[in-house]
Structure formats: C-alpha cells, structure tokens
Design a protein around this motif. Structure first.
Motif, short mmCIF file in Angstrom:
data_model
loop_
_atom_site.label_atom_id
_atom_site.label_comp_id
_atom_site.label_asym_id
_atom_site.label_seq_id
_atom_site.Cartn_x
_atom_site.Cartn_y
_atom_site.Cartn_z
N TYR A 1 -3.96 3.52 0.27
CA TYR A 1 -4.41 3.63 1.74
C TYR A 1 -5.01 4.92 2.06
O TYR A 1 -5.87 4.78 3.26
N SER B 1 0.91 -1.25 0.07
CA SER B 1 0.11 0.12 -0.01
C SER B 1 0.87 1.46 -0.21
O SER B 1 1.99 1.18 0.48
N ARG C 1 -8.82 0.09 4.00
CA ARG C 1 -7.67 -0.85 3.93
C ARG C 1 -8.15 -2.11 4.28
O ARG C 1 -7.57 -3.24 3.72
#
Ligand SMILES: NC(=O)c1ccc[n+]([C@@H]2O[C@H](COP(=O)([O-])OP(=O)(O)OC[C@H]3O[C@@H](n4cnc5c(N)ncnc54)[C@H](OP(=O)(O)O)[C@@H]3O)[C@@H](O)[C@H]2O)c1
Length: 344
Positions: A207, A185, A212
């Motif tokens: 993110y 991420s 997430r």
C-alpha cells in the motif's frame, strides 16, 4: 489499601520526560526499584506477578498517565499471587491491563473488565507468549468479529488492511479456511510476498508503493464483499466504492491514528444506502463469554501449524523494556512483540 508486613521488590518503568513531537526513546523513561509492603487487597481486587509485557503502538499515547506514582500502562501476562476475586484465584494465569512493573494491582474499576483468566485455554505445549497474540486478545478479536459481523460465505472476497500485522494475519487465514478469496495489503514487498507465498493469500499489494484503488480493483475483479478495516483511514472511501451490494465493512482497528494520520471521513457514504451495505464497529470487551469456544476451535490449528503466526519475544529485566519499545516503534521486530521479564 493498607500495607501488610510482607514485602516485595518491585521494579517499575516510569516516564522521565514526555516525548514532545518525537518517537519515545530510552531517555524518556527511568526505571526504579522499590521495596514495598505487599498490598492488602480490597474486595474484587487481584495482585499479579507480571511475566510477559505486550508492546503496542497505542502505548506511546498513554505516556501522560506515566509519572513517579504510576508506571507506563500496557497489557501483559502474569500469575495471580493474591486475590480477593473468585473469578481470578491465586495461581491462575492472567492477561490484562497491567503496568510496566514487576507486580501490579488490579481492581474491579481499574482493569479487571478487560482481563482474562487464561487457565481454561492454556496449553502447556505452547509458549505463554502466544496468549499475547494469536491465542490472546488479538486472536480472539479476529475470530469473534469475523463470526459476529462477517457473515462469511464461501466464494466471497474479503480485503484486509494491515494484513501482515497480528490481527491481519489471522483474519486472512480464517477467511481462507472458509473458502473466501482473500486480499491483503502491507507496507513492504517482503510482507506482501509472505502473505502470498506462505499464508496463501490470493492477492496482496504494497500500500506504500502501489495505488490502493488500482491494486484493489485489479485484485478483486468481482468486487469486494467484506472490508476488514484495521487502519481507519481513507481506504474506507475506496472500499465503499468497490463493495458489492450487501457488502460489509468491519471496523476493528485504528492503526492510522496511531501514526498521527487523519481518520477516515468518507464522502461517499451514499454507497451504504444505494448498495445496502453494513458498516459496523467491533469492540472485543463485550464478548468475553466466548473465550472457551475460541480456544477450542483455534488452539488445535495453531498447534498443528494450520494457522501460522509471527512473534518476537525479547527476554530480560524490566530495564530493557524502554529500549525495546523504542526499537519496536521503529519497526525493528517481526510479528507480535513481547518482553518476557520473568518466568511464571
Ligand atoms: N476493536 C477491538 O476490539 C480491537 C482489539 C484488538 C486490537 N485492535 C486494534 O486492531 C489494530 C491492529 O492491531 P494489531 O495488533 O494487528 O497491530 P500490529 O500487529 O501492531 O500491526 C502493526 C502493523 O500495522 C501496519 N500499519 C501501521 N500503520 C499503518 C497504516 N497507517 N496503514 C496501514 N498499515 C499500517 C504496519 O505494518 P506495515 O508494514 O504493513 O505498514 C505495522 O507493522 C490496532 O489498531 C489495534 O488497536 C482492536
């Protein structure tokens, strides 16, 4: 330490004003140049001419250590110009906790435990700045922590937070080379595309704009086996839920704390018991005896382009460091950022 007759000109970056509640900018620093005697070293100490200074987010928290006597503290690369320490002879190339100044003294008690004599690994075909990144402390941390704590197995799935940062980039590439499914991420769509298209990550997500837990669940349909944590925020809760039995969390970085965010405080630690997980921290300074093995394995991969890295090197006098640091904190540069203040 007593003074000798030989003199040097030493430029230093000092803290003029502690930034209260704002990101540091040029006005918080002042640069002074003094002519002073070369230091007479105590046993075990070294004297370094600084060449490349590393810019790192944590430095802003150490500003209170900067004052008229003591310049801003960071890490850097340089050449040893005087030594009373056989492990760091005169002429060797050095990486360690120097200050923002032309020359630094390091003693056994202050800094040498975190220092490396780079001569055993230095490859003259590569720019010195790589030893502040992929072939330096950052790279070694990733290589050694994955080996020591990862127990990486082909076919497993690893998730790396801050995957487009200095450590994250290498973690993903090393895991990929060992046949893992790699998920990362990062904080922009451009970085996400870079991870997927140029570094070969199997999946990546933003993110900041994506949920997430949903993104990770989708990217890891078989669950996670390893969470390589560079952030230390509540992503740990998500990882604990998504890890497979005997999964591992390798806790290496605290980037969220550098941003003033709340630290990880997972409420679902029961997963460690129920799934027999391992949640382990790693601090690189215990493992410095492994540097040569690291360079032997990773240097050829960096040279032939199999391992990619990103860095920005700004060249100039010491008085540009403060301004460059302010821009660095605003995300103005790509990859590992260094300021080159002198040739070796
Ligand atoms: N344990 C050890 O022995 C050891 C050794 C070396 C380094 N470290 C630590 O490892 C961590 C990573 O170092 P690094 O050199 O890779 O850092 P870096 O290259 O400076 O990475 C910076 C990137 O991290 C991302 N980031 C910042 N805050 C974040 C947050 N709250 N959540 C998610 N991502 C965030 C940002 O990218 P985005 O745009 O993606 O947000 C930023 O560009 C640091 O905490 C460092 O102190 C530990």
């Amino acid at each position: 330490m007593t003074a000798s007759n030989n003199q040097i000109s030493n430029t230093r970056v000092l803290v003029a004003q502690i930034p209260e509640g704002v990101a540091p900018n040029k006005s918080h620093f002042r640069t002074v140049t003094v002519t002073e005697d070369k230091p007479e070293l105590e046993d075990g100490a070294i004297f370094v001419k600084n060449s490349v200074l590393s810019l790192d987010p944590y430095i802003k928290y150490d500003f209170s250590s900067g004052n008229e006597e003591s310049p801003v503290a960071g890490f850097g690369l340089g050449k040893i110009v005087d030594s009373k320490n056989p492990a760091f002879p005169v002429g060797s190339t050095f990486f360690g906790p120097v200050r923002w100044e032309s020359y630094s003294v390091l003693t056994q008690d202050q800094g040498l435990g975190e220092s490396i004599n780079l001569d055993a690994g230095l490859d003259k075909d590569l720019p010195l700045s790589v030893y502040n990144g992929v072939l330096g402390l950052s790279g070694f941390t990733v290589w050694d922590s994955l080996k020591r704590l990862g127990n990486l197995k082909k076919g497993e799935t690893i998730y790396i937070s801050s995957a487009a940062g200095t450590l994250g980039l290498l973690a993903g590439q090393l895991a990929k080379r060992q046949g893992l499914r790699v998920i990362g991420s990062a904080g922009s769509d451009e970085k996400v595309a870079y991870l997927k298209n140029e570094l070969g990550f199997d999946a990546a997500f933003n993110y900041k704009t994506q949920d997430r837990r949903a993104a990770l669940t989708e990217a890891a349909p078989q669950g996670l086996d390893i969470y390589y944590d560079l952030v230390f925020d509540d992503t740990v809760d998500i990882a604990l839920d998504l890890l497979n039995p005997h999964g591992r969390i390798i806790s290496v970085g605290t980037l969220a704390l550098h941003q003033g965010q709340e630290p990880a405080a997972p409420k679902n630690l029961i997963n460690i018991l129920m799934k027999q997980l391992r949640y382990e921290g790693y601090m690189v300074y215990e493992y410095f005896d492994q540097w040569e093995s690291f360079w032997k394995e990773v240097t050829p991969l960096v040279k032939n382009g199999e391992i990619k890295f990103a860095e920005t090197v700004i060249e100039g006098e010491l008085d540009i460091v403060a301004e460059t640091y302010s821009r660095f904190l605003q995300g103005g540069y790509k990859g590992k950022v260094s300021v080159k203040i002198a040739d070796l």
